[in-house]
Design a protein around this motif. Structure first.
Motif, PDB file in Angstrom:
ATOM      1  N   ASP A 150       0.842  -1.200   0.000  1.00  0.00           N
ATOM      2  CA  ASP A 150       0.000   0.000   0.000  1.00  0.00           C
ATOM      3  C   ASP A 150       0.873   1.244   0.000  1.00  0.00           C
ATOM      4  O   ASP A 150       0.817   2.053   0.923  1.00  0.00           O
ATOM      5  N   CYS A 151       1.699   1.402  -1.039  1.00  0.00           N
ATOM      6  CA  CYS A 151       2.636   2.523  -1.069  1.00  0.00           C
ATOM      7  C   CYS A 151       1.864   3.815  -1.350  1.00  0.00           C
ATOM      8  O   CYS A 151       1.000   3.846  -2.238  1.00  0.00           O
ATOM      9  N   GLU A 152       2.206   4.859  -0.618  1.00  0.00           N
ATOM     10  CA  GLU A 152       1.402   6.081  -0.633  1.00  0.00           C
ATOM     11  C   GLU A 152       1.292   6.728  -2.015  1.00  0.00           C
ATOM     12  O   GLU A 152       0.287   7.325  -2.362  1.00  0.00           O
TER      13      GLU A 152
ATOM     14  N   VAL B 123      10.289  -6.420  -3.823  1.00  0.00           N
ATOM     15  CA  VAL B 123      11.669  -6.786  -3.533  1.00  0.00           C
ATOM     16  C   VAL B 123      11.789  -8.093  -2.730  1.00  0.00           C
ATOM     17  O   VAL B 123      12.829  -8.766  -2.743  1.00  0.00           O
ATOM     18  N   ASN B 124      10.686  -8.506  -2.094  1.00  0.00           N
ATOM     19  CA  ASN B 124      10.720  -9.771  -1.350  1.00  0.00           C
ATOM     20  C   ASN B 124      10.927 -10.983  -2.255  1.00  0.00           C
ATOM     21  O   ASN B 124      11.148 -12.089  -1.776  1.00  0.00           O
ATOM     22  N   LEU B 125      10.926 -10.769  -3.556  1.00  0.00           N
ATOM     23  CA  LEU B 125      11.295 -11.834  -4.496  1.00  0.00           C
ATOM     24  C   LEU B 125      12.656 -12.423  -4.115  1.00  0.00           C
ATOM     25  O   LEU B 125      12.876 -13.641  -4.209  1.00  0.00           O
TER      26      LEU B 125
ATOM     27  N   ALA C 220      17.013   5.824   1.993  1.00  0.00           N
ATOM     28  CA  ALA C 220      16.662   6.515   3.244  1.00  0.00           C
ATOM     29  C   ALA C 220      15.472   5.812   3.905  1.00  0.00           C
ATOM     30  O   ALA C 220      14.338   5.919   3.431  1.00  0.00           O
ATOM     31  N   GLU C 221      15.760   5.113   5.009  1.00  0.00           N
ATOM     32  CA  GLU C 221      14.722   4.304   5.647  1.00  0.00           C
ATOM     33  C   GLU C 221      13.532   5.155   6.100  1.00  0.00           C
ATOM     34  O   GLU C 221      12.367   4.748   5.983  1.00  0.00           O
TER      35      GLU C 221
ATOM     36  N   CYS D  49       6.390   6.645   3.092  1.00  0.00           N
ATOM     37  CA  CYS D  49       5.477   6.303   1.990  1.00  0.00           C
ATOM     38  C   CYS D  49       4.846   4.922   2.193  1.00  0.00           C
ATOM     39  O   CYS D  49       4.167   4.422   1.294  1.00  0.00           O
ATOM     40  N   GLY D  50       5.075   4.335   3.351  1.00  0.00           N
ATOM     41  CA  GLY D  50       4.413   3.060   3.649  1.00  0.00           C
ATOM     42  C   GLY D  50       5.037   1.874   2.942  1.00  0.00           C
ATOM     43  O   GLY D  50       4.417   0.819   2.828  1.00  0.00           O
ATOM     44  N   LYS D  51       6.287   2.047   2.469  1.00  0.00           N
ATOM     45  CA  LYS D  51       6.909   0.927   1.754  1.00  0.00           C
ATOM     46  C   LYS D  51       7.718   0.097   2.744  1.00  0.00           C
ATOM     47  O   LYS D  51       8.946  -0.044   2.619  1.00  0.00           O
ATOM     48  N   TYR D  52       7.030  -0.472   3.733  1.00  0.00           N
ATOM     49  CA  TYR D  52       7.716  -1.198   4.815  1.00  0.00           C
ATOM     50  C   TYR D  52       8.427  -2.433   4.297  1.00  0.00           C
ATOM     51  O   TYR D  52       9.419  -2.865   4.856  1.00  0.00           O
ATOM     52  N   GLN D  53       7.885  -3.001   3.208  1.00  0.00           N
ATOM     53  CA  GLN D  53       8.515  -4.224   2.676  1.00  0.00           C
ATOM     54  C   GLN D  53       9.963  -3.982   2.271  1.00  0.00           C
ATOM     55  O   GLN D  53      10.751  -4.919   2.183  1.00  0.00           O
TER      56      GLN D  53
END
Ligand code: B12
Length: 490
Positions: A178-180, A256-258, A284-285, A291-295
Motif C-alpha cells: 500500500d505505497c502512498e 523486492v521480497n522476491l 533513506a529508511e 510512503c508506507g513501503k515497509y517491505q
C-alpha cells in the motif's frame, strides 16, 4: 457500428525507449493491451479499427470512418487525449474513454461524451446495454473488482506486431502492498487477482501461433502478489516454454521480497524470465516508512538486487527523490545506492502526486498540492510544494541524473552488473539483435563522442573476454545507455 480505438501519443520518456527504437527498427516498445482487451468485449458484429498513435498517425480519414471513437489512456497521455477528443468531436463523432487516466480525472475532458471507468469487465456491459437501449449516461463506474479468469483473450489481430519491440500479457491485477504514491491500490485493489494457469498457457499459445517470438512483458502491478498461485502458473509456463524451445523472453514488475524466495526465482528463470523491475525507491529508511513501503525496510536492498542477479535475472529499478523525510545528502546517497547495486536501467524520478493516490489526498489536506501532474516522473516537474527547497531539489535531482548516466559511471555500472549476473540459459540471438549490434557499433563505437567510444569498446572487449554468456546484455545495456543519455542528461 464502426468503432475506432485510439491509443494516444506517449511523449519521449524513460519508458518510451524512443532512442533505442532506431537500433532495432521498431516504432514502439509496448502494445496498448487495455484497448485490445476491451476490443474482445465489444459485440461481434461491430467493425473495429485500432490506431496506436505511437506507431502511426491518426488521420482525418480514420475519424471520418468511425461512428464512435474509443480512447484508452494513462496520465502521461493526457495532452494527446485532449487533441484526439477535440478532433473527433469536431468531426461530429461520439467519444468514449476508459483506462487508468480517467477514474480520478474524467471531469477534465469536456470533449469526451462517455466514460467507462475502472475495469471494463464490469462497466462496459452496462455501457453496451444502455447504448442498445438508446439511453446512454455520461459516466459508468464501479468499485467491484472482477474475477479476471473471465477476461477474454486480447484481439491481437488489431495490432501490427512487426512495429513493436515487445508484446504484453497480464497475469494478475492488484498488489498486497500500500505505497502512498502508487495508483494501483485504487485502481486494482490490494487482493491480487490472478488468471488461471491454463488461461496463461492459452495466452502464450495464441501469441506463438500468431508468429510472435522475442520479448514478452507480463504487465502486472506485482507479479508475485500471490506467491502460491504464481508458482503453480510458472510450472506450467516453464513446461510450455521448454516444449516450444523458449520462444519468449519474459520480464515483469515485482516487489523486492522476491529475493527472499529462492524457489520463486528458480521457477521464474525456468519459465524464461530474464529481467524484473523492482520499486527500490530510496536508501533513506525514514522516507520508505513515510510512503508506507515497509517491505523495503526489512531487507538489505543492495543485497536483494545482487541475489536476484545471481539467480539469473537483471534488475531494473525505480528510485524516487523528493520525499518529505529525504535528508540533505539524499542525492549522494542515491548515487552510491544505484552504483553499488549495479542496477543499469535505473529509473530515477522526482516524487509525483498522481491524482487519486493517498499521497495526493495528504498533500491536498496539507495545502501543498499544485496544478499540473504530467505523469512523467522523469521530466523534473513537481506538482506539490516539497519540504526541501524546490530549486535545490530540482538541481540535486538533475545532478544525480547527470552523474549516473555519464558514460563513465554508466559503463562502470554495466560491468558491475555483468560481474554479478549469472544467466541461466544462453540468450537467443535473433536477426533483430544482430542488427542492433551492428548499429551500436556505428552509433556508439564510431559516431559517438571521443571518450564515449572508448568506454563502449572497453565494455565489448571485457564482455567478450570475461562474460561471453552475457555478451548480448552488454550490447543491449550500451544501447539503453544511449537512450538514457539523450533523454535525461542536461
Ligand atoms: C504496462 C504498463 C506500462 C507500460 C505501457 C505500455 C503501453 N503501451 O501502454 C509502460 C512500461 C510503458 C508504462 C509506463 C508508465 N506507466 Co504504466 N503501467 C503499466 C501497467 C503495469 C499495466 C498496463 C496494462 O497493460 N494493463 C493491462 C490492461 C488489460 O489493463 P488496463 O490497461 O488497465 O485496461 C483495463 C481498464 O483500464 C479498462 N480500459 C483500458 N483502456 C480502456 C479504453 C476504453 C475505451 C475502455 C472502455 C476501457 C479501457 O479496461 C481494461 C480491462 O479492464 C499499469 C498497471 C495496471 N495494472 O494497469 C501501469 C500504469 C498504467 N502506469 C502508470 C504509470 C504512472 C506509468 C509511468 C508514468 C511510470 C513512471 N513512473 O514513469 C510510465 C509513463 C509512460 C512512459 N512512457 O513513461 C500508472 C498510471 C496512473 C494513471 N492514473 O494514469 C499505472 C496504473 C501504474 C501505477 N502504479 O499507478 N506503463
Amino acid at each position: 457500428m464502426k468503432a475506432l480505438l485510439v491509443y494516444p501519443e506517449i511523449p519521449d520518456t524513460f519508458w518510451s525507449f524512443k532512442h533505442i527504437l532506431k537500433f532495432i527498427r521498431k516504432r514502439a516498445a509496448h502494445v496498448p493491451l487495455g484497448l485490445i482487451t476491451i476490443a474482445s468485449m465489444l459485440p461481434d458484429d461491430w467493425e473495429l479499427k485500432l490506431v496506436d498513435m505511437n506507431v502511426e498517425q491518426l488521420t482525418d480519414e480514420h475519424i471520418k470512418w468511425a461512428d464512435m471513437v474509443f480512447i484508452g489512456a494513462m496520465v502521461i497521455q493526457k495532452e494527446s487525449v485532449k487533441l484526439v477528443a477535440s478532433r473527433s468531436k469536431a468531426a461530429g463523432k461520439k467519444v468514449v474513454a476508459g483506462g487508468p487516466l480517467f477514474p480520478s480525472m474524467w471531469n477534465e475532458f469536456s470533449d469526451i461524451d462517455h466514460f467507462v471507468l475502472n475495469e471494463a469487465e464490469i462497466t462496459l456491459p452496462f455501457f453496451l446495454a444502455d447504448l442498445e437501449a438508446g439511453k446512454l449516461e455520461r459516466v459508468y463506474d464501479t468499485n467491484e473488482k472482477p474475477d479476471i479468469t473471465t477476461t477474454p483473450l486480447p484481439k491481437w489481430e488489431l495490432i501490427k506486431m512487426d512495429l513493436y519491440a515487445s508484446m504484453s500479457v497480464q497475469y494478475s491485477r492488484g498488489c498486497p502492498f500500500d505505497c502512498e504514491f502508487c495508483d494501483i491500490v485504487n485502481l486494482n485493489g490490494r487482493r491480487p487477482r490472478v488468471k488461471s494457469s491454463e488461461q496463461m498457457v492459452r495466452e502464450f499459445q495464441l501469441l506463438y501461433n500468431l508468429g510472435w517470438r522475442g520479448r514478452l512483458f507480463i504487465v502486472d502491478d506485482n507479479f508475485i502478489g500471490n506467491r502460491v498461485k504464481v508458482k503453480a502458473a510458472l510450472r506450467e509456463l516453464a513446461k510450455w516454454q521448454a516444449e516450444n524451445e523458449y520462444p519468449f523472453s519474459l520480464f515483469t514488475e515485482a516487489s523486492v521480497n522476491l529475493a527472499q524466495d529462492q524457489e520463486l526465482m528458480q521457477l521464474m528463470t525456468a519459465a524464461g524470465f530474464d529481467s524484473v523491475f523492482l520499486g527500490l525507491e530510496t536508501p533513506a529508511e525514514e522516507s520508505l516508512k513515510e510512503c508506507g513501503k515497509y517491505q523495503n525496510t526489512s531487507i538489505d536492498l543492495v543485497e536483494a538486487v545482487k541475489t536476484i542477479q545471481q539467480n539469473g535475472m537483471e534488475v531494473m529499478g525505480g528510485f524516487i527523490i523528493g520525499f518529505d523525510n529525504d535528508p540533505p545528502n539524499i542525492f549522494d546517497r542515491q548515487i552510491k545506492f544505484i552504483q553499488n547495486s549495479g542496477v543499469v536501467k535505473a529509473m530515477i524520478g522526482l516524487l509525483n502526486a498522481i491524482p487519486g493516490t493517498k499521497l495526493y489526498h495528504r498533500l491536498r489536506e496539507e495545502g501543498r498540492l499544485m496544478e499540473g501532474c504530467t505523469g512523467d516522473n522523469c521530466d523534473g516537474s513537481l506538482n506539490f510544494i516539497p519540504k526541501m527547497d524546490a530549486q535545490t531539489l530540482r538541481d540535486g535531482y538533475q545532478a544525480v541524473l547527470n552523474h549516473i548516466y555519464s558514460p563513465k559511471e554508466y559503463y562502470a555500472r554495466v560491468l558491475q552488473f555483468l560481474d554479478n549476473y549469472k544467466p541461466i540459459r544462453k540468450k537467443r540471438i535473433d536477426k533483430l539483435e544482430v542488427r542492433a549490434f551492428f548499429r551500436s557499433i556505428l552509433y556508439l563505437g564510431i559516431l559517438d563522442k571521443g571518450k564515449n567510444k572508448i568506454y563502449y569498446w572497453k565494455l565489448l572487449i571485457k564482455a567478450f573476454l570475461f562474460h561471453r554468456r552475457s555478451f548480448g546484455e552488454a550490447v543491449s545495456s550500451a544501447i539503453f545507455g544511449y537512450h538514457f543519455r539523450k533523454l535525461l542528461q542536461k
